[in-house]
Write an enzyme that holds these catalytic residues in place. Structure first.
Site, PDB file in Angstrom:
ATOM      1  N   HIS A  42       0.869  -1.179   0.000  1.00  0.00           N
ATOM      2  CA  HIS A  42       0.000   0.000   0.000  1.00  0.00           C
ATOM      3  C   HIS A  42       0.914   1.240   0.000  1.00  0.00           C
ATOM      4  O   HIS A  42       2.019   1.182   0.546  1.00  0.00           O
ATOM      5  CB  HIS A  42      -0.834  -0.046   1.285  1.00  0.00           C
ATOM      6  CG  HIS A  42      -1.920   0.964   1.392  1.00  0.00           C
ATOM      7  ND1 HIS A  42      -1.683   2.280   1.736  1.00  0.00           N
ATOM      8  CD2 HIS A  42      -3.251   0.863   1.225  1.00  0.00           C
ATOM      9  CE1 HIS A  42      -2.836   2.931   1.783  1.00  0.00           C
ATOM     10  NE2 HIS A  42      -3.809   2.101   1.463  1.00  0.00           N
TER      11      HIS A  42
ATOM     12  N   ASP B  91       3.190  -4.535   7.874  1.00  0.00           N
ATOM     13  CA  ASP B  91       1.971  -3.737   7.758  1.00  0.00           C
ATOM     14  C   ASP B  91       0.801  -4.706   7.935  1.00  0.00           C
ATOM     15  O   ASP B  91       0.510  -5.512   7.050  1.00  0.00           O
ATOM     16  CB  ASP B  91       1.941  -3.070   6.367  1.00  0.00           C
ATOM     17  CG  ASP B  91       0.612  -2.379   6.089  1.00  0.00           C
ATOM     18  OD1 ASP B  91      -0.328  -2.521   6.890  1.00  0.00           O
ATOM     19  OD2 ASP B  91       0.527  -1.709   5.039  1.00  0.00           O
TER      20      ASP B  91
ATOM     21  N   GLN C 139      -4.388  -5.180   6.898  1.00  0.00           N
ATOM     22  CA  GLN C 139      -5.397  -6.092   6.332  1.00  0.00           C
ATOM     23  C   GLN C 139      -5.381  -7.465   7.003  1.00  0.00           C
ATOM     24  O   GLN C 139      -6.049  -8.379   6.528  1.00  0.00           O
ATOM     25  CB  GLN C 139      -5.172  -6.271   4.826  1.00  0.00           C
ATOM     26  CG  GLN C 139      -5.413  -5.020   4.023  1.00  0.00           C
ATOM     27  CD  GLN C 139      -6.857  -4.538   4.063  1.00  0.00           C
ATOM     28  OE1 GLN C 139      -7.772  -5.303   4.363  1.00  0.00           O
ATOM     29  NE2 GLN C 139      -7.073  -3.281   3.754  1.00  0.00           N
TER      30      GLN C 139
ATOM     31  N   LYS D  23     -10.300  -0.888  10.611  1.00  0.00           N
ATOM     32  CA  LYS D  23     -10.465  -2.070   9.757  1.00  0.00           C
ATOM     33  C   LYS D  23     -10.768  -3.315  10.594  1.00  0.00           C
ATOM     34  O   LYS D  23     -10.822  -4.427  10.080  1.00  0.00           O
ATOM     35  CB  LYS D  23      -9.203  -2.293   8.917  1.00  0.00           C
ATOM     36  CG  LYS D  23      -8.975  -1.176   7.894  1.00  0.00           C
ATOM     37  CD  LYS D  23      -7.765  -1.454   7.055  1.00  0.00           C
ATOM     38  CE  LYS D  23      -7.278  -0.233   6.306  1.00  0.00           C
ATOM     39  NZ  LYS D  23      -8.033   0.081   5.094  1.00  0.00           N
TER      40      LYS D  23
ATOM     41  N   CYS E  80      -4.769   2.552  -3.611  1.00  0.00           N
ATOM     42  CA  CYS E  80      -3.501   3.061  -3.043  1.00  0.00           C
ATOM     43  C   CYS E  80      -2.361   2.080  -3.275  1.00  0.00           C
ATOM     44  O   CYS E  80      -1.472   1.922  -2.428  1.00  0.00           O
ATOM     45  CB  CYS E  80      -3.633   3.368  -1.543  1.00  0.00           C
ATOM     46  SG  CYS E  80      -4.830   4.634  -1.189  1.00  0.00           S
TER      47      CYS E  80
HETATM   48  N1  PMP Z   1      -1.747  -0.703   4.531  1.00  0.00           N
HETATM   49  C1  PMP Z   1      -2.690  -1.459   3.977  1.00  0.00           C
HETATM   50  C2  PMP Z   1      -2.329  -2.840   3.471  1.00  0.00           C
HETATM   51  C3  PMP Z   1      -3.995  -0.977   3.877  1.00  0.00           C
HETATM   52  O1  PMP Z   1      -4.940  -1.734   3.318  1.00  0.00           O
HETATM   53  C4  PMP Z   1      -4.290   0.309   4.352  1.00  0.00           C
HETATM   54  C5  PMP Z   1      -5.685   0.903   4.243  1.00  0.00           C
HETATM   55  N2  PMP Z   1      -6.292   0.717   3.007  1.00  0.00           N
HETATM   56  C6  PMP Z   1      -3.269   1.056   4.939  1.00  0.00           C
HETATM   57  C7  PMP Z   1      -2.001   0.517   5.005  1.00  0.00           C
HETATM   58  C8  PMP Z   1      -3.504   2.428   5.484  1.00  0.00           C
HETATM   59  O2  PMP Z   1      -4.381   2.376   6.578  1.00  0.00           O
HETATM   60  P1  PMP Z   1      -4.997   3.701   7.187  1.00  0.00           P
HETATM   61  O3  PMP Z   1      -5.555   4.490   6.042  1.00  0.00           O
HETATM   62  O4  PMP Z   1      -6.036   3.196   8.142  1.00  0.00           O
HETATM   63  O5  PMP Z   1      -3.895   4.418   7.879  1.00  0.00           O
END
Ligand code: PMP
Length: 400
Positions: A117, A194, A197, A220, A358
């Site tokens: 991401h 990270d 997910q 999430k 993203c």
């Molecule tokens: N890493 C991953 C794999 C994600 O899916 C996301 C959210 N889509 C993020 C980071 C960022 O998370 P947040 O916007 O809650 O900070």
């Protein structure tokens, strides 16, 4: 399973029942989490850690109780290793900036997977840009599987840290993080995972994984937006400088300089989102009441059922077909633009995500503008999948 506990799922959109399949973006909240937010602002709201009065003390106790809960939930060795942040993005920026400040220098290297991401890619590009260091990327196969042979070859004596997601938000791949960590540790290189997910779908034990950092977002995993966690091993956190300066993170301030607070407070400058942290505690209670493994199994049953039925739709193309996957389905139908598919599904009451999620480098890898993504949570049902498939069957002829 559990859908009656989530009031928003009774919503109708365009006079149709809402079918919510955008769970990788954010999950809906159970009544118990909403109640905690309500009762916090009705009867407990106060700034924490520095008050002597009743509300401040009570709010502080509840806040620190959630830290203990998170610590147990991910099996951290001690509470000082659990830092509250605003979410995964802030957690990773904290590590990239603070670890980078202390440990990354000119000519050093950082290894990041090419399926990250942007939150786990851009902060590393930024710190490497500042320091004159280099980001190297782990490639992945057409199925969406990281190439571990290529990964092993990326290490040099200049490698300072590895950053990889546990589960890809776009491809759904569950990465072999245990192996990735072992390989990095054989080179004495720490690893950031990270977990945005994964925490809501896979039981996470940071000590068993032996990861050095683990970052995730509350929203999430059924908690409110505005709270997340940065887990870090004490040995790193002790050596890393603070991320932000301000209240709470200090021990002593004089006009000449500052000494910093102990862990985890050194990394928690300013007033945290106390109500949201308490909501995270309620979300963890909810998840434990169902069982994280039960949640993951339920979601995968829905995933497998959906994929099997989607295969019958003409022009269906899956993006991300790794053998070990979480309940995320990225797809395209023929040459239709993902945005058109998402818009038509929305009109039939089905909420999915469209776009690059993203993860633009993933889209470049496949030469596509984006995907449509359906993702499942504890409250989704087979009836939701049926409604989704019926909607796809209705719109597919319009797209060709
Ligand atoms: N890493 C991953 C794999 C994600 O899916 C996301 C959210 N889509 C993020 C980071 C960022 O998370 P947040 O916007 O809650 O900070």
């Amino acid at each position: 399973m559990q859908e009656s506990l989530f009031p928003i799922l009774r919503t109708t959109v365009y006079d149709r029942p809402l079918i919510y399949l955008d769970n990788a973006a954010t999950t809906q909240k159970p009544q118990s989490v909403i109640d905690v937010l309500n009762s916090y602002y009705t009867s407990l709201n106060s700034n924490i850690h520095r008050g002597t009065h009743y509300l401040a003390t009570a709010a502080t106790e509840r806040f620190e109780e959630v830290r203990r809960k998170v610590c147990a939930f991910i099996n951290a060795a001690d509470r000082g290793e659990v830092v509250f942040t605003r979410g995964t993005t802030e957690s990773i920026n904290l590590v990239a900036s603070s670890f980078g400040e202390r440990f990354i220098g000119e000519g050093d290297e950082v290894i990041v997977s090419a399926m990250e991401h942007h939150s786990d890619m851009v902060p590393w590009q930024m710190v490497c840009g500042r320091k004159g260091a280099k980001v190297k990327y782990i490639p992945f196969s057409d199925e969406g599987v990281l190439d571990l042979d290529a990964y092993k070859k990326l290490f040099t004596e200049r490698t300072r840290i590895v950053a990889v997601n546990h589960v890809s938000n776009t491809l759904g791949t569950v990465n072999p993080v245990e192996e990735i960590i072992k390989i990095a540790h054989s080179h004495d290189v720490p690893v950031l995972i990270d977990g945005a997910q994964s925490v809501a779908h896979i039981a996470v034990d940071v000590q068993a994984l032996d990861c050095d950092f683990y970052c995730f977002s509350g929203h999430k995993m059924y908690a409110p937006m505005g709270v997340g966690v940065m887990y870090g091993k004490r040995r790193w956190l002790e050596e890393m400088p603070p991320y932000q300066g301000g209240g709470e993170m200090i021990k002593d301030v004089t006009l000449e300089g500052t000494t910093y607070n102990e862990l985890p407070f050194k990394f928690e400058a300013g007033t945290p989102s106390v109500g949201d942290v308490l909501g995270l505690g309620a979300a963890i209670d909810f998840m434990l009441s169902v069982g994280v493994e039960t949640i993951g199994r339920h979601e995968m049953e829905l995933h497998d059922y959906a994929v099997e039925r989607m295969r019958d739709i003409e022009g269906m193309r899956f993006i991300g077909t790794a053998p070990h996957k979480a309940a995320v389905i990225s797809f395209l139908i023929g040459d239709a633009h993902p945005y058109d598919v998402g818009t038509l599904l929305d009109k039939l009451g089905v909420a999915v995500r469209t776009g690059h999620h993203c993860t633009q480098p993933i889209m470049d890898r496949y030469g596509i503008p984006g995907t449509v993504r359906a993702s499942f949570a504890v409250y989704n049902t087979r009836a939701d999948v049926d409604a989704f498939i019926n909607a796809l069957n209705r719109i597919a002829p319009m797209l060709s």
